[in-house]
Design an enzyme around this catalytic site. Structure first.
Site, PDB file in Angstrom:
ATOM      1  N   LYS A  77       0.849  -1.213   0.000  1.00 41.75           N
ATOM      2  CA  LYS A  77       0.000   0.000   0.000  1.00 41.75           C
ATOM      3  C   LYS A  77       0.872   1.246   0.000  1.00 41.75           C
ATOM      4  CE  LYS A  77      -2.663  -0.821   3.590  1.00 41.75           C
ATOM      5  NZ  LYS A  77      -2.039  -2.110   3.916  1.00 41.75           N
ATOM      6  N   CYS A 169     -12.211   2.929  17.325  1.00 42.97           N
ATOM      7  CA  CYS A 169     -10.952   2.262  17.032  1.00 42.97           C
ATOM      8  C   CYS A 169     -10.084   2.102  18.293  1.00 42.97           C
ATOM      9  CB  CYS A 169     -10.275   3.151  15.989  1.00 42.97           C
ATOM     10  SG  CYS A 169      -8.740   2.608  15.350  1.00 42.97           S
ATOM     11  N   MET A 170      -9.612   3.214  18.833  1.00 44.24           N
ATOM     12  CA  MET A 170      -8.641   3.141  19.927  1.00 44.24           C
ATOM     13  C   MET A 170      -9.219   3.545  21.283  1.00 44.24           C
ATOM     14  SD  MET A 170      -6.226   1.845  18.335  1.00 44.24           S
ATOM     15  CE  MET A 170      -5.087   1.710  19.698  1.00 44.24           C
ATOM     16  N   MET A 336      -8.041  -4.443  17.043  1.00 43.34           N
ATOM     17  CA  MET A 336      -9.500  -4.304  17.098  1.00 43.34           C
ATOM     18  C   MET A 336     -10.241  -5.530  17.653  1.00 43.34           C
ATOM     19  SD  MET A 336     -10.062  -1.312  16.461  1.00 43.34           S
ATOM     20  CE  MET A 336      -8.452  -0.763  16.955  1.00 43.34           C
ATOM     21  N   GLY A 373      -4.451   1.881  14.865  1.00 44.27           N
ATOM     22  CA  GLY A 373      -4.878   1.613  13.503  1.00 44.27           C
ATOM     23  C   GLY A 373      -4.506   2.689  12.508  1.00 44.27           C
ATOM     24  N   GLN A 374      -4.871   3.925  12.824  1.00 48.27           N
ATOM     25  CA  GLN A 374      -4.711   4.998  11.846  1.00 48.27           C
ATOM     26  C   GLN A 374      -3.373   5.723  12.036  1.00 48.27           C
ATOM     27  OE1 GLN A 374      -8.694   7.022  10.939  1.00 48.27           O
ATOM     28  NE2 GLN A 374      -8.916   6.449  13.071  1.00 48.27           N
TER      29      GLN A 374
HETATM   30  P1  MGD Z   1     -11.791   5.977   5.658  1.00 46.98           P
HETATM   31  O1  MGD Z   1     -12.095   5.257   4.421  1.00 46.98           O
HETATM   32  O2  MGD Z   1     -10.405   5.896   6.132  1.00 46.98           O
HETATM   33  O3  MGD Z   1     -12.737   5.411   6.785  1.00 46.98           O
HETATM   34  O4  MGD Z   1     -13.499   4.836   9.023  1.00 46.98           O
HETATM   35  P2  MGD Z   1     -13.334   6.115   8.086  1.00 46.98           P
HETATM   36  O5  MGD Z   1     -12.429   7.079   8.662  1.00 46.98           O
HETATM   37  O6  MGD Z   1     -14.718   6.574   7.815  1.00 46.98           O
HETATM   38  O7  MGD Z   1     -12.243   7.472   5.547  1.00 46.98           O
HETATM   39  C1  MGD Z   1     -11.340   8.525   5.391  1.00 46.98           C
HETATM   40  C2  MGD Z   1     -11.991   9.534   4.490  1.00 46.98           C
HETATM   41  O8  MGD Z   1     -11.137  10.666   4.394  1.00 46.98           O
HETATM   42  C3  MGD Z   1     -12.197   8.999   3.096  1.00 46.98           C
HETATM   43  O9  MGD Z   1     -13.450   9.377   2.621  1.00 46.98           O
HETATM   44  C4  MGD Z   1     -11.063   9.637   2.308  1.00 46.98           C
HETATM   45  O10 MGD Z   1     -11.356   9.817   0.936  1.00 46.98           O
HETATM   46  C5  MGD Z   1     -10.915  10.965   3.005  1.00 46.98           C
HETATM   47  N1  MGD Z   1      -9.570  11.535   2.896  1.00 46.98           N
HETATM   48  C6  MGD Z   1      -8.418  10.937   2.519  1.00 46.98           C
HETATM   49  N2  MGD Z   1      -7.395  11.788   2.626  1.00 46.98           N
HETATM   50  C7  MGD Z   1      -7.890  12.959   3.068  1.00 46.98           C
HETATM   51  C8  MGD Z   1      -7.303  14.211   3.401  1.00 46.98           C
HETATM   52  O11 MGD Z   1      -6.101  14.419   3.284  1.00 46.98           O
HETATM   53  N3  MGD Z   1      -8.135  15.177   3.874  1.00 46.98           N
HETATM   54  C9  MGD Z   1      -9.479  14.972   3.992  1.00 46.98           C
HETATM   55  N4  MGD Z   1     -10.210  15.959   4.466  1.00 46.98           N
HETATM   56  N5  MGD Z   1     -10.054  13.806   3.656  1.00 46.98           N
HETATM   57  C10 MGD Z   1      -9.281  12.802   3.235  1.00 46.98           C
HETATM   58  C11 MGD Z   1     -12.470   4.221   9.648  1.00 46.98           C
HETATM   59  C12 MGD Z   1     -13.083   3.497  10.831  1.00 46.98           C
HETATM   60  O12 MGD Z   1     -13.893   2.423  10.356  1.00 46.98           O
HETATM   61  C13 MGD Z   1     -12.139   2.974  11.799  1.00 46.98           C
HETATM   62  S1  MGD Z   1     -10.773   3.921  12.170  1.00 46.98           S
HETATM   63  C14 MGD Z   1     -12.395   1.827  12.462  1.00 46.98           C
HETATM   64  S2  MGD Z   1     -11.225   1.184  13.527  1.00 46.98           S
HETATM   65  C15 MGD Z   1     -13.637   1.071  12.329  1.00 46.98           C
HETATM   66  N6  MGD Z   1     -13.363  -0.304  11.965  1.00 46.98           N
HETATM   67  C16 MGD Z   1     -14.361  -1.070  11.458  1.00 46.98           C
HETATM   68  C17 MGD Z   1     -14.325  -2.487  11.512  1.00 46.98           C
HETATM   69  O13 MGD Z   1     -13.389  -3.110  12.039  1.00 46.98           O
HETATM   70  N7  MGD Z   1     -15.370  -3.158  10.957  1.00 46.98           N
HETATM   71  C18 MGD Z   1     -16.392  -2.518  10.347  1.00 46.98           C
HETATM   72  N8  MGD Z   1     -17.357  -3.235   9.801  1.00 46.98           N
HETATM   73  N9  MGD Z   1     -16.452  -1.180  10.282  1.00 46.98           N
HETATM   74  C19 MGD Z   1     -15.460  -0.453  10.823  1.00 46.98           C
HETATM   75  N10 MGD Z   1     -15.548   0.896  10.761  1.00 46.98           N
HETATM   76  C20 MGD Z   1     -14.598   1.775  11.383  1.00 46.98           C
HETATM   77  P1  MGD Z   2      -9.070  -6.368  11.992  1.00 51.00           P
HETATM   78  O1  MGD Z   2      -9.146  -7.146  10.744  1.00 51.00           O
HETATM   79  O2  MGD Z   2     -10.047  -5.273  12.187  1.00 51.00           O
HETATM   80  O3  MGD Z   2      -7.569  -5.811  12.029  1.00 51.00           O
HETATM   81  O4  MGD Z   2      -6.121  -3.916  12.659  1.00 51.00           O
HETATM   82  P2  MGD Z   2      -6.600  -5.311  13.205  1.00 51.00           P
HETATM   83  O5  MGD Z   2      -7.362  -5.169  14.435  1.00 51.00           O
HETATM   84  O6  MGD Z   2      -5.417  -6.207  13.236  1.00 51.00           O
HETATM   85  O7  MGD Z   2      -9.243  -7.322  13.259  1.00 51.00           O
HETATM   86  C1  MGD Z   2      -8.228  -8.099  13.824  1.00 51.00           C
HETATM   87  C2  MGD Z   2      -8.655  -9.470  14.193  1.00 51.00           C
HETATM   88  O8  MGD Z   2      -9.591  -9.502  15.261  1.00 51.00           O
HETATM   89  C3  MGD Z   2      -9.300 -10.266  13.067  1.00 51.00           C
HETATM   90  O9  MGD Z   2      -8.367 -11.188  12.560  1.00 51.00           O
HETATM   91  C4  MGD Z   2     -10.478 -10.955  13.748  1.00 51.00           C
HETATM   92  O10 MGD Z   2     -10.602 -12.325  13.406  1.00 51.00           O
HETATM   93  C5  MGD Z   2     -10.121 -10.800  15.212  1.00 51.00           C
HETATM   94  N1  MGD Z   2     -11.246 -10.971  16.123  1.00 51.00           N
HETATM   95  C6  MGD Z   2     -12.566 -10.929  15.866  1.00 51.00           C
HETATM   96  N2  MGD Z   2     -13.273 -11.205  16.992  1.00 51.00           N
HETATM   97  C7  MGD Z   2     -12.364 -11.443  17.968  1.00 51.00           C
HETATM   98  C8  MGD Z   2     -12.469 -11.791  19.347  1.00 51.00           C
HETATM   99  O11 MGD Z   2     -13.542 -11.939  19.924  1.00 51.00           O
HETATM  100  N3  MGD Z   2     -11.300 -11.938  20.037  1.00 51.00           N
HETATM  101  C9  MGD Z   2     -10.082 -11.812  19.451  1.00 51.00           C
HETATM  102  N4  MGD Z   2      -9.021 -11.999  20.202  1.00 51.00           N
HETATM  103  N5  MGD Z   2      -9.971 -11.499  18.149  1.00 51.00           N
HETATM  104  C10 MGD Z   2     -11.092 -11.304  17.430  1.00 51.00           C
HETATM  105  C11 MGD Z   2      -6.993  -2.849  12.614  1.00 51.00           C
HETATM  106  C12 MGD Z   2      -6.207  -1.608  12.221  1.00 51.00           C
HETATM  107  O12 MGD Z   2      -5.705  -1.803  10.907  1.00 51.00           O
HETATM  108  C13 MGD Z   2      -6.992  -0.395  12.251  1.00 51.00           C
HETATM  109  S1  MGD Z   2      -7.915  -0.096  13.649  1.00 51.00           S
HETATM  110  C14 MGD Z   2      -6.929   0.543  11.261  1.00 51.00           C
HETATM  111  S2  MGD Z   2      -7.789   1.987  11.450  1.00 51.00           S
HETATM  112  C15 MGD Z   2      -6.105   0.377  10.074  1.00 51.00           C
HETATM  113  N6  MGD Z   2      -6.933  -0.043   8.960  1.00 51.00           N
HETATM  114  C16 MGD Z   2      -6.400  -0.790   7.962  1.00 51.00           C
HETATM  115  C17 MGD Z   2      -7.130  -1.066   6.768  1.00 51.00           C
HETATM  116  O13 MGD Z   2      -8.264  -0.597   6.572  1.00 51.00           O
HETATM  117  N7  MGD Z   2      -6.539  -1.854   5.833  1.00 51.00           N
HETATM  118  C18 MGD Z   2      -5.285  -2.363   6.004  1.00 51.00           C
HETATM  119  N8  MGD Z   2      -4.781  -3.123   5.054  1.00 51.00           N
HETATM  120  N9  MGD Z   2      -4.558  -2.091   7.100  1.00 51.00           N
HETATM  121  C19 MGD Z   2      -5.114  -1.353   8.082  1.00 51.00           C
HETATM  122  N10 MGD Z   2      -4.380  -1.110   9.193  1.00 51.00           N
HETATM  123  C20 MGD Z   2      -5.031  -0.661  10.383  1.00 51.00           C
HETATM  124 FE1  SF4 Z   3       2.367  -0.344   4.947  1.00 54.92          FE
HETATM  125 FE2  SF4 Z   3       1.337   0.726   7.159  1.00 54.92          FE
HETATM  126 FE3  SF4 Z   3       3.933   0.993   6.621  1.00 54.92          FE
HETATM  127 FE4  SF4 Z   3       2.148   2.290   5.135  1.00 54.92          FE
HETATM  128  S1  SF4 Z   3       2.542   2.625   7.328  1.00 54.92           S
HETATM  129  S2  SF4 Z   3       3.923   1.158   4.398  1.00 54.92           S
HETATM  130  S3  SF4 Z   3       0.449   0.826   5.105  1.00 54.92           S
HETATM  131  S4  SF4 Z   3       2.867  -0.909   7.040  1.00 54.92           S
END
Ligand code: MGD
Ligand code: MGD
Ligand code: SF4
Length: 750
Positions: A77, A169-170, A336, A373-374
């Site tokens: 990425k 998230c956090m 998460m 995560g972020q």
């Molecule tokens: P993103 O797609 O990262 O997801 O949820 P979001 O933050 O809603 O959205 C970022 C937005 O900012 C995008 O629309 C992108 O186009 C825009 N963007 C990109 N760069 C910029 C910039 O420089 N400036 C501005 N102003 N905009 C920009 C993330 C959220 O999702 C998170 S953090 C978690 S941990 C949750 N995880 C989660 C999950 O585990 N399962 C499910 N089903 N849903 C989840 N939703 C949550």
């Molecule tokens: P997830 O896939 O949301 O990713 O990073 P992670 O938390 O590592 O969930 C992690 C694991 O939780 C999954 O494998 C799921 O099987 C497990 N899980 C589900 N239920 C349970 C449970 O009851 N107990 C335990 N122990 N595990 C369970 C999330 C992180 O990733 C976040 S928060 C963000 S904002 C970023 N988003 C992101 C992305 O959108 N794409 C990619 N490629 N990387 C990302 N990095 C970050």
């Molecule tokens: Fe890959 Fe995350 Fe490092 Fe970007 S910050 S290069 S997405 S591991």
């Protein structure tokens, strides 16, 4: 369609190629750049350093920064970030919806868009007061943006309705650190990954979500036969490939597992009495209790009882507890799977308990280390306090002294910041639907795609006046926006990111913004000034001025990074706070005498938990409690949702890169072969998931990644908004939603 296992193998190969095979100084793109500008990857909380190659004013290449923690390594990425800047669907002009939600978004001038937005906000502020406006921000926004927005809303508009996606998230990790140690943010850093002899990875699919850290863990594992890796995840993810033990247990039963491990550790006298006797207190609810009370509490968590709850073998619980306790240095990593739970804070406390009991803390390789995560949830939102209950640098709204300190620093009369907490995310969107919050400013996040229980929460977006800063036209939330401000994207502006390990690093401006896009600090300042916020309150010329104010805010106190000047950030590839002076190199081991500058050199003890008034960390007695929804006769499966390596959240960015999009073109549902057989489902068949909220048809991937009874789907695909299926029950303390567990029916679609 490829099976998930094949996908994973492909991804694993991709990780190996992109992470391990890429030479430290390899670059993606045209390497004949005129200049290389230092920055941070736009995506995950690993926070890899990058160098952006620029020629003739265009970004043309990217490579890993050899001087940052990632030592020149990037995952795919990161390597494919440059084309995202020039994606066809970049939002490059301001837009407004002139005649209500059903009219189209039309391009207009900046002046017209700003006037339209601020007229409405002014009206709401005047007629309904400050509690009727809100800011909904992001752990992807730059620190200066989040600091500024927080200041404008809480100190300027006098509204504490400031929240954002870190709540999703956090928030539970924050709750865990605050309650156990008194202050937020981890004490360890990535250096611990090079020193650990046991990794306890729970609820984190590190290989797909934090690939460069996964590579570092894998390298450490390869370096010594002593190193053990335990992965506790109901799914057999790619991360478990390197595990010595993979614990696949019933989703949502972590609290029982963690108490069970504590039981075994205490029973078999593997606890470090000298450590917890000196540095810990024990607490049940609000009451202080003794170690003996804790031992009595753990009697409910014998391996046999825990085996019944979790579905694990009792022997495995004993083995895992012994491995954790007996290693010379254990690092726990979680994400998460632990945080997104109705008992997320408790689960965090129980991980900390294991470290406090065994003394695996405060030594190289021995630490609890939550993975963020972020890219800027730590620095930008947690540290600057851009959440409804927080104020900058670990202060809280509910504490008058904290409010006064912030008011004094901001130069506003005492009593300006309201004493009542604002609305956390779920409550905020409910209040929008009820018409109580009438206008919202959404910044750098896409809630119409990523909130849980979407059918319920998009009503809020439909009802309230929505101003949004965005960089891509494909963002689902734009369907509800009344005003869309085009945002300068990554490397089109400058600002600081703070990643998982308390490291602040600067992303410098490398190129001009596309089209009419503007840096979001400029957008926020223009917006605030038009709404009457005094120039003297936000006197900044640029992001650097904001950083200066923020840095100086922290000259005293436990979040000290006074020494992290812009000039240093330009030269150095990130610095880890505490960092009190311009000559301080930054801190690896927080709370440790001789390592952490905030522990006095003459402190009598080698560890000083200065976040707590009594300088002792708290071991909490937290009983097992089931998730909000469990599988039952009506809805017999558990649905969990999460990430795939090649897509980022709502895919507005990764979806524009053909190489990434091809790897995962659509959401799918992973189902175990046993379940698939019973239901007559084959790979690629259409499967209907039906929950108490909604139903949806997705393609099946039959694979043993999921245990029987569990199905998984990613959530990146806007054509299949799986978040419509999820409930929005939240953790009682952190208010983080339980995205990870809901009950569902599964059937082959006709
Ligand atoms: P993103 O797609 O990262 O997801 O949820 P979001 O933050 O809603 O959205 C970022 C937005 O900012 C995008 O629309 C992108 O186009 C825009 N963007 C990109 N760069 C910029 C910039 O420089 N400036 C501005 N102003 N905009 C920009 C993330 C959220 O999702 C998170 S953090 C978690 S941990 C949750 N995880 C989660 C999950 O585990 N399962 C499910 N089903 N849903 C989840 N939703 C949550
Ligand atoms: P997830 O896939 O949301 O990713 O990073 P992670 O938390 O590592 O969930 C992690 C694991 O939780 C999954 O494998 C799921 O099987 C497990 N899980 C589900 N239920 C349970 C449970 O009851 N107990 C335990 N122990 N595990 C369970 C999330 C992180 O990733 C976040 S928060 C963000 S904002 C970023 N988003 C992101 C992305 O959108 N794409 C990619 N490629 N990387 C990302 N990095 C970050
Ligand atoms: Fe890959 Fe995350 Fe490092 Fe970007 S910050 S290069 S997405 S591991």
């Amino acid at each position: 369609m490829a099976t998930r296992r094949e996908f994973i193998k492909g991804s694993a190969a991709a990780v190996a190629l992109s992470v391990m095979g890429v030479p430290a100084f390899g670059a993606q793109g045209d390497t004949q750049a005129d200049t290389w500008v230092k920055g941070v990857c736009r995506y995950c909380g690993t926070g890899c350093g990058v160098l952006i190659g620029v020629r003739d004013g265009r970004a043309v290449a990217i490579k890993g920064d050899p001087n940052n923690h990632n030592q020149g390594v990037l995952c795919q990425k990161g390597m494919l970030l440059v084309p995202v800047i020039y994606a066809k669907d970049r939002l490059v002009r301001p837009h407004i919806r002139k005649n209500g939600k059903s009219s189209p978004l039309e391009p207009v001038s900046w002046e017209e868009a700003m006037k339209f937005a601020t007229d409405k906000f002014a009206q709401v502020l005047k007629e309904d007061g400050p509690n009727a406006v809100a800011y909904y921000g992001s752990g992807q926004a730059l620190t200066e943006e989040s600091y500024l927005a927080n200041k404008i809303w809480k100190g300027g508009f006098k509204s504490n309705n400031v929240d954002g996606n870190p709540r999703l998230c956090m928030a539970s990790a924050v709750g865990g650190y605050m309650s156990t140690f008194g202050k937020d943010e981890p004490m360890g850093t990535y250096d611990d990954l090079d020193n650990a002899t046991c990794f306890f990875i729970i609820g984190s699919n590190t290989s797909e979500a934090h690939p460069v850290l996964f590579q570092r863990i894998a390298k450490r594992k390869q370096s010594s036969s002593e190193v053990r890796v335990i992965v506790a995840d109901p799914r057999r993810t790619n991360t478990s490939r390197i595990a010595d033990m993979h614990l696949s247990f019933k989703p949502g039963t972590d609290l029982a597992l963690l108490n069970g491990m504590a039981h075994v550790i205490v029973r078999d006298e593997m606890d470090n009495y000298r450590f917890h006797g000196k540095y810990c207190t024990f607490q049940k609810g609000d009451d202080a209790v003794t170690f003996d009370d804790y031992k009595a509490f753990l009697q409910d968590y014998t391996p046999e009882k825990v085996a019944e709850i979790t579905g694990l073998a009792a022997d495995d619980i004993v083995k895992v507890a012994h491995t954790f306790a007996q290693s010379s240095a254990t690092t726990s990593l979680w994400c998460m799977g632990i945080n997104q739970r109705t008992r997320g804070v408790w689960a965090n406390n129980l991980i900390h308990n294991l470290h406090l009991l065994t003394g695996h803390i405060g030594r190289p390789g021995a630490t609890p280390l939550s993975l963020t995560g972020q890219p800027n949830a730590c620095g930008g939102v947690r540290d600057v306090g851009a959440l409804a209950h927080l104020l900058p640098a670990g202060r809280v709204i509910g504490n008058q002294q904290h409010r006064n300190e912030v008011e004094d620093y901001w130069g506003i009369p005492r009593g300006s910041i309201p004493d009542k907490m604002g609305l956390h995310t779920i409550a905020l969107f409910e209040a929008m639907a009820e018409g109580k919050v009438k206008a919202v400013f959404i910044h750098c996040t896409n809630p119409a795609h990523t909130l849980p229980h979407l059918n319920k929460h998009t009503k809020g977006l439909q009802t309230a006046f929505v101003v949004q800063t965005e960089a891509f036209m494909s963002a689902e939330t734009l369907k509800y926006a009344d005003v869309a401000f085009p945002a300068a994207f990554w490397c089109e502006t400058d600002g600081v990111y703070g990643c998982t390990e308390r490291r602040y690093a600067l992303t410098e401006q490398a190129i001009k913004p596309q089209g009419e896009a503007r840096p979001c600090v400029n957008i926020l300042m223009d917006f605030a000034k038009r709404l009457g916020i005094d120039e003297k309150f936000i006197p900044y010329k640029n992001a650097e001025d904001i950083w200066e104010e923020w840095r100086k805010f922290n000259e005293k106190g436990p979040y000290n990074f006074f020494g992290i000047t812009r000039a240093r950030l330009r030269k150095e590839s990130g610095i880890k706070w505490p960092c009190p002076s311009e000559t301080h190199p930054g801190t690896n081991l927080r709370y440790v005498r001789g390592k952490d500058p905030l522990v006095p050199a003459n402190h009598p003890d080698p560890i000083f938990f200065y976040g707590k008034p009594n300088a002792k960390a708290t071991v909490f007695l937290r009983p097992y409690a089931p998730p909000f929804e469990t599988a039952d006769a009506e809805y017999p499966f558990v649905l969990t949702t999460g990430r795939v390596i090649d897509q980022w959240h709502s895919a507005t960015m990764t979806g524009t890169v053909p190489e990434l999009q091809r790897a995962y073109p659509t959401n799918f549902v992973e189902i175990n072969p046993e379940d698939a057989k019973k239901l007559g489902i084959r790979n690629g068949d259409k499967v209907e998931l039906e929950t108490r909220r909604d139903k949806m048809v997705l393609p099946a991937v039959v694979t043993d990644v999921c245990m029987p009874g569990l199905v998984f789907t990613p959530f990146f695909d806007k054509n299949l908004l799986v978040n419509k299926l999820l409930h929005d029950a939240v953790d009682a303390v952190s208010k983080e939603p339980e995205y990870k567990i809901c009950a569902t029916r599964v059937r082959k679609a006709s």
